[in-house]
Scaffold this motif. Structure first.
Motif, PDB file in Angstrom:
ATOM      1  N   ILE A  81       0.854  -1.120  -0.175  1.00 21.26           N
ATOM      2  CA  ILE A  81       0.042   0.090  -0.009  1.00 21.26           C
ATOM      3  C   ILE A  81       1.042   1.240   0.213  1.00 21.26           C
ATOM      4  CG2 ILE A  81      -1.675   1.412   1.346  1.00 21.26           C
ATOM      5  CD1 ILE A  81      -2.807  -1.288   2.252  1.00 21.26           C
ATOM      6  N   ALA A  82       2.021   1.159   0.670  1.00 23.15           N
ATOM      7  CA  ALA A  82       2.845   2.366   1.123  1.00 23.15           C
ATOM      8  C   ALA A  82       3.550   2.571  -0.335  1.00 23.15           C
ATOM      9  CB  ALA A  82       3.710   2.214   1.923  1.00 23.15           C
ATOM     10  N   PHE A  83       3.885   1.587  -0.965  1.00 25.33           N
ATOM     11  CA  PHE A  83       4.680   1.577  -2.478  1.00 25.33           C
ATOM     12  C   PHE A  83       3.618   2.336  -3.367  1.00 25.33           C
ATOM     13  CE2 PHE A  83       5.469  -0.068  -6.399  1.00 25.33           C
ATOM     14  CZ  PHE A  83       6.774   0.084  -6.950  1.00 25.33           C
ATOM     15  N   PHE A  84       2.550   1.668  -3.760  1.00 27.85           N
ATOM     16  CA  PHE A  84       1.586   2.031  -4.635  1.00 27.85           C
ATOM     17  C   PHE A  84       1.074   3.588  -4.182  1.00 27.85           C
ATOM     18  CE2 PHE A  84       1.718  -2.150  -5.751  1.00 27.85           C
ATOM     19  CZ  PHE A  84       1.883  -2.267  -7.116  1.00 27.85           C
ATOM     20  N   SER A  85       1.061   3.856  -3.218  1.00 25.71           N
ATOM     21  CA  SER A  85       0.589   5.373  -2.602  1.00 25.71           C
ATOM     22  C   SER A  85       1.667   6.358  -2.970  1.00 25.71           C
ATOM     23  CB  SER A  85       0.473   5.229  -1.099  1.00 25.71           C
ATOM     24  OG  SER A  85      -0.787   4.452  -0.683  1.00 25.71           O
ATOM     25  N   GLU A  86       2.761   5.810  -2.557  1.00 21.64           N
ATOM     26  CA  GLU A  86       3.777   6.808  -3.090  1.00 21.64           C
ATOM     27  C   GLU A  86       3.918   7.260  -4.669  1.00 21.64           C
ATOM     28  OE1 GLU A  86       7.005   9.245  -2.693  1.00 21.64           O
ATOM     29  OE2 GLU A  86       5.910   8.181  -1.242  1.00 21.64           O
ATOM     30  N   LEU A  87       3.588   6.027  -5.382  1.00 18.64           N
ATOM     31  CA  LEU A  87       3.328   6.278  -6.734  1.00 18.64           C
ATOM     32  C   LEU A  87       2.373   7.034  -7.420  1.00 18.64           C
ATOM     33  CD1 LEU A  87       4.734   4.889  -9.405  1.00 18.64           C
ATOM     34  CD2 LEU A  87       2.755   3.105  -9.358  1.00 18.64           C
ATOM     35  N   GLY A  88       1.402   7.382  -6.402  1.00 24.23           N
ATOM     36  CA  GLY A  88       0.273   8.074  -6.692  1.00 24.23           C
ATOM     37  C   GLY A  88      -1.135   7.671  -6.630  1.00 24.23           C
ATOM     38  N   MET A  89      -1.201   6.248  -6.124  1.00 24.03           N
ATOM     39  CA  MET A  89      -2.286   5.709  -6.180  1.00 24.03           C
ATOM     40  C   MET A  89      -3.134   5.863  -4.663  1.00 24.03           C
ATOM     41  SD  MET A  89      -2.019   2.027  -8.441  1.00 24.03           S
ATOM     42  CE  MET A  89      -3.735   2.119  -8.606  1.00 24.03           C
ATOM     43  N   GLU A  90      -4.452   6.013  -4.790  1.00 22.94           N
ATOM     44  CA  GLU A  90      -4.886   6.345  -3.448  1.00 22.94           C
ATOM     45  C   GLU A  90      -5.812   4.805  -3.015  1.00 22.94           C
ATOM     46  OE1 GLU A  90      -7.564   9.445  -3.685  1.00 22.94           O
ATOM     47  OE2 GLU A  90      -6.087  10.564  -5.149  1.00 22.94           O
ATOM     48  N   VAL A  91      -5.702   4.553  -1.698  1.00 19.42           N
ATOM     49  CA  VAL A  91      -6.575   3.484  -1.270  1.00 19.42           C
ATOM     50  C   VAL A  91      -8.163   3.800  -1.290  1.00 19.42           C
ATOM     51  CG1 VAL A  91      -7.102   2.088   0.818  1.00 19.42           C
ATOM     52  CG2 VAL A  91      -4.787   2.836   0.383  1.00 19.42           C
ATOM     53  N   ASP A  92      -8.965   2.775  -2.189  1.00 15.75           N
ATOM     54  CA  ASP A  92     -10.155   3.009  -2.154  1.00 15.75           C
ATOM     55  C   ASP A  92     -11.148   2.145  -1.287  1.00 15.75           C
ATOM     56  OD1 ASP A  92     -12.111   4.249  -3.816  1.00 15.75           O
ATOM     57  OD2 ASP A  92     -12.316   2.437  -4.919  1.00 15.75           O
ATOM     58  N   GLY A  93     -10.394   1.267  -0.602  1.00 15.92           N
ATOM     59  CA  GLY A  93     -10.992   0.418   0.545  1.00 15.92           C
ATOM     60  C   GLY A  93     -10.120  -0.733   0.717  1.00 15.92           C
ATOM     61  N   LYS A  94     -10.438  -1.146   1.933  1.00 13.99           N
ATOM     62  CA  LYS A  94      -9.703  -2.356   2.638  1.00 13.99           C
ATOM     63  C   LYS A  94     -10.595  -3.267   3.216  1.00 13.99           C
ATOM     64  CE  LYS A  94      -5.376  -2.826   5.102  1.00 13.99           C
ATOM     65  NZ  LYS A  94      -4.238  -2.409   5.798  1.00 13.99           N
ATOM     66  N   ALA A  95     -10.449  -4.721   3.026  1.00 15.99           N
ATOM     67  CA  ALA A  95     -11.474  -5.556   3.440  1.00 15.99           C
ATOM     68  C   ALA A  95     -10.948  -6.890   3.721  1.00 15.99           C
ATOM     69  CB  ALA A  95     -12.516  -5.924   2.645  1.00 15.99           C
ATOM     70  N   GLN A  96     -11.427  -7.699   4.693  1.00 13.73           N
ATOM     71  CA  GLN A  96     -11.087  -9.024   5.001  1.00 13.73           C
ATOM     72  C   GLN A  96     -12.005 -10.019   3.987  1.00 13.73           C
ATOM     73  OE1 GLN A  96      -8.760 -10.049   7.405  1.00 13.73           O
ATOM     74  NE2 GLN A  96      -8.217  -7.880   7.295  1.00 13.73           N
ATOM     75  N   ILE A  97     -11.333 -10.940   3.517  1.00  7.40           N
ATOM     76  CA  ILE A  97     -12.128 -11.740   2.548  1.00  7.40           C
ATOM     77  C   ILE A  97     -12.039 -13.319   2.829  1.00  7.40           C
ATOM     78  CG2 ILE A  97     -12.542 -12.697   0.104  1.00  7.40           C
ATOM     79  CD1 ILE A  97     -12.945  -9.590   0.464  1.00  7.40           C
ATOM     80  N   GLU A  98     -13.044 -13.897   3.110  1.00  3.63           N
ATOM     81  CA  GLU A  98     -12.982 -15.229   3.496  1.00  3.63           C
ATOM     82  C   GLU A  98     -14.523 -16.009   3.364  1.00  3.63           C
ATOM     83  OE1 GLU A  98     -12.249 -16.043   7.598  1.00  3.63           O
ATOM     84  OE2 GLU A  98     -12.807 -13.873   8.165  1.00  3.63           O
ATOM     85  N   GLY A  99     -14.543 -17.064   3.321  1.00  3.59           N
ATOM     86  CA  GLY A  99     -15.928 -17.769   3.274  1.00  3.59           C
ATOM     87  C   GLY A  99     -16.156 -18.640   2.094  1.00  3.59           C
ATOM     88  N   LEU A 100     -17.366 -19.238   1.876  1.00  2.80           N
ATOM     89  CA  LEU A 100     -17.520 -20.230   0.811  1.00  2.80           C
ATOM     90  C   LEU A 100     -17.434 -19.454  -0.719  1.00  2.80           C
ATOM     91  CD1 LEU A 100     -18.315 -22.920  -0.214  1.00  2.80           C
ATOM     92  CD2 LEU A 100     -20.811 -22.193   0.252  1.00  2.80           C
TER      93      LEU A 100
END
Length: 146
Positions: free
Chosen positions: A20-39
């Motif tokens: 995240i830090a690398f791509f943020s430095e590149l100029g991208m922005e975090v649009d969202g973060k989530a835990q993914i699991e389940g069927l």
């Protein structure tokens, strides 16, 4: 069948915060973060007991997106095979939004594509699947259902 757009590019990483830090430095922005699991996650990627954390990064214009994925289970790694599993480190897959996932799968199968898992329903929002294409390339398809 009409291809709608490239939805996002997925990259499996060892250290999500560092990525995240690398791509943020590149100029991208975090649009969202989530835990993914389940069927639905197990079905879509063809692995058992998937547990991961994702961060969606977007370009400043909002059109380009990267999905950074850190797998907690099963552990990610480099296995060196021609057809690595979906949780292999490095460039992972390209996701395409389509208007008819079944038709698209049928057409791509004529060119050697194989489903890795199965078509999975995510809530009332998307039908998703992973396919392995030429040279072991993994691509994902998403059909919006709601």
């Amino acid at each position: 069948m009409t291809l709608q757009r490239i939805d996002n590019i997925g990259i499996v990483v060892e250290d999500l915060d560092a990525a995240i830090a690398f791509f943020s430095e590149l100029g991208m922005e975090v649009d969202g973060k989530a835990q993914i699991e389940g069927l639905f996650a197990d079905q879509a990627v063809g692995l058992d007991a998937v547990r991961s954390t994702i961060a969606m990064m977007r370009t400043p214009d909002g059109h380009g997106k990267l999905e950074l994925v850190q797998y907690h289970h099963p552990a990610a790694g480099l296995d060196g095979s021609h057809n690595p599993p979906p949780n292999t480190l490095g460039m992972h897959r390209v996701m395409f939004a389509v208007d008819d996932i079944d038709d698209t799968i049928a057409r791509l199968r004529r060119h050697g594509a194989e489903l890795i898992g199965e078509v999975a329903q995510y809530k009332d929002v998307y039908r998703l699947c992973y396919l392995r294409g030429p040279s072991g390339i993994i691509l994902a398809l998403a059909e919006q259902t709601g």
